[in-house]
Design a protein around this motif. Structure first.
Motif, short mmCIF file in Angstrom:
data_model
loop_
_atom_site.label_atom_id
_atom_site.label_comp_id
_atom_site.label_asym_id
_atom_site.label_seq_id
_atom_site.Cartn_x
_atom_site.Cartn_y
_atom_site.Cartn_z
N GLN A 239 49.10 3.32 -22.56
CA GLN A 239 49.75 2.44 -23.53
C GLN A 239 48.96 1.15 -23.72
O GLN A 239 48.96 0.58 -24.80
N ASP A 240 48.28 0.73 -22.66
CA ASP A 240 47.50 -0.51 -22.74
C ASP A 240 46.06 -0.25 -23.17
O ASP A 240 45.43 -1.11 -23.77
N TYR A 241 45.53 0.92 -22.86
CA TYR A 241 44.15 1.26 -23.20
C TYR A 241 44.11 2.66 -23.83
O TYR A 241 43.69 3.63 -23.22
N PRO A 242 44.59 2.75 -25.08
CA PRO A 242 44.73 4.06 -25.73
C PRO A 242 43.41 4.76 -26.04
O PRO A 242 43.36 5.99 -26.07
N LEU A 243 42.34 4.00 -26.26
CA LEU A 243 41.05 4.61 -26.57
C LEU A 243 40.34 5.06 -25.30
O LEU A 243 39.80 6.17 -25.24
N ALA A 244 40.30 4.22 -24.29
CA ALA A 244 39.61 4.55 -23.04
C ALA A 244 40.21 5.79 -22.38
O ALA A 244 39.51 6.57 -21.74
N ASN A 245 41.51 5.98 -22.54
CA ASN A 245 42.19 7.10 -21.91
C ASN A 245 42.08 8.40 -22.69
O ASN A 245 42.47 9.45 -22.18
N VAL A 388 45.08 -12.16 -24.04
CA VAL A 388 46.11 -12.81 -23.20
C VAL A 388 47.44 -12.06 -23.21
O VAL A 388 48.34 -12.41 -22.43
N THR A 389 47.59 -11.05 -24.05
CA THR A 389 48.88 -10.35 -24.16
C THR A 389 49.17 -9.53 -22.90
O THR A 389 48.31 -8.80 -22.43
N PRO A 390 50.39 -9.61 -22.35
CA PRO A 390 50.76 -8.82 -21.17
C PRO A 390 50.75 -7.32 -21.47
O PRO A 390 50.65 -6.89 -22.62
N ASP A 391 50.88 -6.53 -20.40
CA ASP A 391 50.80 -5.09 -20.54
C ASP A 391 52.12 -4.49 -21.04
O ASP A 391 53.13 -5.19 -21.17
N ALA A 392 52.08 -3.19 -21.32
CA ALA A 392 53.24 -2.51 -21.88
C ALA A 392 54.44 -2.56 -20.94
O ALA A 392 55.59 -2.66 -21.39
N ALA A 393 54.17 -2.47 -19.63
CA ALA A 393 55.28 -2.51 -18.67
C ALA A 393 56.09 -3.79 -18.80
O ALA A 393 57.32 -3.79 -18.63
N GLU A 413 59.21 -6.63 -40.59
CA GLU A 413 58.14 -5.64 -40.68
C GLU A 413 57.36 -5.52 -39.38
O GLU A 413 56.89 -4.43 -39.03
N TRP A 414 57.22 -6.62 -38.67
CA TRP A 414 56.42 -6.62 -37.44
C TRP A 414 57.29 -6.98 -36.23
O TRP A 414 57.46 -8.15 -35.89
N ALA A 415 57.82 -5.92 -35.61
CA ALA A 415 58.58 -6.09 -34.38
C ALA A 415 57.62 -6.17 -33.19
O ALA A 415 56.43 -5.83 -33.30
N ALA A 416 58.14 -6.57 -32.06
CA ALA A 416 57.31 -6.81 -30.87
C ALA A 416 56.54 -5.56 -30.44
O ALA A 416 55.36 -5.64 -30.08
N GLU A 417 57.18 -4.39 -30.49
CA GLU A 417 56.51 -3.18 -30.00
C GLU A 417 55.33 -2.78 -30.89
O GLU A 417 54.28 -2.37 -30.38
N ASP A 418 55.46 -2.92 -32.19
CA ASP A 418 54.34 -2.61 -33.08
C ASP A 418 53.19 -3.58 -32.86
O ASP A 418 52.01 -3.20 -32.89
N ARG A 419 53.54 -4.87 -32.66
CA ARG A 419 52.47 -5.83 -32.40
C ARG A 419 51.76 -5.52 -31.09
O ARG A 419 50.54 -5.63 -30.98
N ARG A 420 52.52 -5.13 -30.07
CA ARG A 420 51.91 -4.78 -28.80
C ARG A 420 50.94 -3.61 -28.96
O ARG A 420 49.82 -3.64 -28.43
N LYS A 421 51.36 -2.58 -29.68
CA LYS A 421 50.50 -1.41 -29.88
C LYS A 421 49.21 -1.80 -30.61
O LYS A 421 48.12 -1.33 -30.25
N LEU A 422 49.32 -2.63 -31.64
CA LEU A 422 48.14 -3.04 -32.38
C LEU A 422 47.21 -3.87 -31.51
O LEU A 422 45.98 -3.66 -31.52
N LEU A 423 47.76 -4.80 -30.75
CA LEU A 423 46.94 -5.64 -29.89
C LEU A 423 46.28 -4.81 -28.78
O LEU A 423 45.13 -5.07 -28.40
N ALA A 424 46.99 -3.83 -28.26
CA ALA A 424 46.42 -2.98 -27.22
C ALA A 424 45.24 -2.17 -27.76
O ALA A 424 44.18 -2.07 -27.13
N LEU A 425 45.41 -1.60 -28.96
CA LEU A 425 44.32 -0.85 -29.58
C LEU A 425 43.12 -1.76 -29.82
O LEU A 425 41.98 -1.39 -29.52
N THR A 426 43.39 -2.94 -30.36
CA THR A 426 42.30 -3.86 -30.68
C THR A 426 41.56 -4.32 -29.43
O THR A 426 40.34 -4.39 -29.40
N ARG A 427 42.32 -4.63 -28.37
CA ARG A 427 41.70 -5.04 -27.11
C ARG A 427 40.80 -3.94 -26.56
O ARG A 427 39.67 -4.19 -26.12
#
Length: 510
Positions: A239-245, A388-393, A413-427
């Protein structure tokens, strides 16, 4: 003729001597650091049978269905089909993979073009190449590329140090040649075979050398050892590193401990002229598929950056629009080179449709040399929250979730979970260990920057600018010299001249 995912998995379950993280691997198809890419490659095989994909990924000829990536390109239409197939694959798997076979099989087409050179050495070598190309089309193996050696002291010839630093032939037998040494090969632990060849011409000026050898290696052969770098999959939550995994393509140091290569798999041997020709022309087809990966990665960066600035309204500012435009220019520059390379394609000596070489190699320089700059622009657009964004847990823990929802929700349009997913992908795309690895890989995977530029130098038509300046300045014809600087339109013998080949060294990762 096309395989299924199950057939592919079965083909790599042999008694391979694979090591990762200091441990022996019993089954690469189930090991957590190999499984993600094995699953993707198996998925690509299965897609060739599915109604929604088989028309894009396969072709039928003589009643036999084969993979479009393995088809020899005889027309511009063939190249458009290959490009369409690659886009379809990347869209379906939701990311970018490099070493899955279609971008390495074209190395064989370059040797197919060089039949004249190989026939001068031994006609059997040219016959072996034709047979192998046919086997690839019919058998649909997962073929990779084996290039880089450990190298050792590069100031010394191979003969003046540990001879095993460069892969070489130790003896001949009735069955074939026996080779010893090592190669770095991406995806070797879970591929079927590798086109194995020299990296650089450090055998000196000798006409014959035991280091000048190229062959197809069955990766289930006895006496091979695969010592892999640690993978990124499983280090942290998907959930935090979707590409690496999902998309980490594990590299291996492949040890050849007296491995027998049957004569029918030997493509050239001992003659340095053949090895130099091979290095000079190796990427004349495969650069296309490689550059197209950069195009898809550029699309991913643009999408992530644009979502990040739109969600906070920053896309309305001119400065932000200028940075987005810089990303678009990079992307469209790659797109233009690929498109023009097809539109101005050239017939090869063997009658294949070869992407325009000057445009293709210039596109590779653009895609690789500017990648780090474009990634940094994307970081700027995505902002500091990717680091700086915390992890999915933390977003899901009942005690912290309300605070995450409060500070990461922007609007309906932009709830917290969608923003987390986008930031995780970008990171993971721009900031993670995996992102740094991928940047280095793209820089060196087909050859280092100096070799990219050398390929442009050898394929650019210098005559046009020279003739233009000669006429404008009113210079005499003598200044052009007896022989043109450009050899692209000269006879086939000039195309394959030893001098030109020796000036284009290309080293690469596996």
């Amino acid at each position: 003729m096309i395989r299924t995912g199950a057939q592919y998995r079965d083909s790599i379950r042999g008694e391979r001597d694979v090591y990762i993280n200091g441990e022996r691997v019993n089954d690469v198809t189930t090991h957590p650091q190999f499984k993600p890419l094995v699953d993707i490659r198996a998925r690509l095989y299965d897609m060739q049978h599915e109604e929604t994909s088989k028309g894009i990924l396969t072709y039928t000829e003589g009643g036999e269905t084969s993979a479009i990536g393995n088809k020899l390109p005889y027309s511009q239409t063939d190249w458009w089909s290959k490009r369409r197939a690659t886009d379809h694959v990347m869209n379906k798997i939701g990311g970018v993979v490099t070493r899955v076979g279609d971008e390495t099989v074209g190395e064989m087409w370059s040797l197919f073009d060089g039949a004249e050179v190989l026939n001068e050495i031994d006609p059997q070598f040219a016959n072996n190449i034709e047979t192998h190309i046919s086997n690839v089309v019919k058998g649909d193996p997962f073929q990779i590329s084996a290039n880089t050696d450990p190298k050792g002291d590069r100031s010394k010839p191979a003969q003046d140090q540990d001879p095993d630093m460069l892969l070489h032939v130790v003896r001949e037998t009735d069955a074939g040649i026996v080779v010893r040494g090592a190669k770095y090969e991406t995806a070797a632990a879970y591929a079927n075979q590798a086109f194995t060849k020299p990296t650089i011409a450090n055998w000196g000026s000798e006409e014959l050398s035991e280091y000048a050898v190229g062959f197809i290696c069955d990766l289930n052969s006895p006496n091979l050892k695969f010592i892999c770098r640690t993978g990124f999959a499983g280090r942290a939550s998907a959930q935090d590193y979707p590409l690496a995994n999902k998309f980490d393509e594990v590299d291996a140091l492949v040890i050849f401990d007296d491995v027998l290569i049957p004569w029918e798999n030997v493509l050239f041997y001992r003659h340095t002229k053949a090895a130099k020709f091979m290095r000079a022309s190796l990427h004349r087809y495969t650069a296309f598929a490689f550059i197209q990966r950069n195009l898809k990665f550029a699309d991913m960066m643009i999408g992530a950056a644009l979502f990040n600035v739109r969600q906070t309204g920053l896309d309305k500012y001119q400065g932000v629009q200028e940075k987005l435009s810089a990303l678009a220019c990079y992307r469209e520059g790659i797109n233009a080179h690929l498109t023009a390379a097809i539109a101005l394609a050239e017939k090869s000596p063997a009658g294949l449709m070869m992407p325009n070489q000057s445009l293709l190699y210039a596109g590779r320089v653009l895609a690789c040399s500017q990648l780090h700059e474009v990634m940094h622009i994307a970081r700027e657009l995505c902002g500091g929250q990717i680091c700086v964004t915390p992890d999915a847990a933390t977003f899901h823990n009942p005690e912290t979730k309300p605070w995450m929802d409060k500070y990461y929700t922007i609007n309906d349009e932009w709830a917290a979970e969608d923003r987390r997913k986008l930031l995780a992908l970008t990171r993971d795309m721009l900031n993670s260990d995996f992102a740094g690895h991928r940047l280095s890989f793209q820089l060196f995977t087909q050859s280092p920057p100096f070799a990219h530029l050398a390929a442009v130098y050898q394929n650019f038509d210098w005559d046009g600018p020279l003739a233009f300046v000669k006429d404008v300045a009113g210079l005499s014809d003598k200044v052009m010299g007896e022989q043109s600087l450009s050899s692209r339109d000269s006879a086939v013998s000039s195309w394959f001249s030893n001098d030109i080949a020796s000036q284009t060294p290309e080293t690469s990762v596996g």
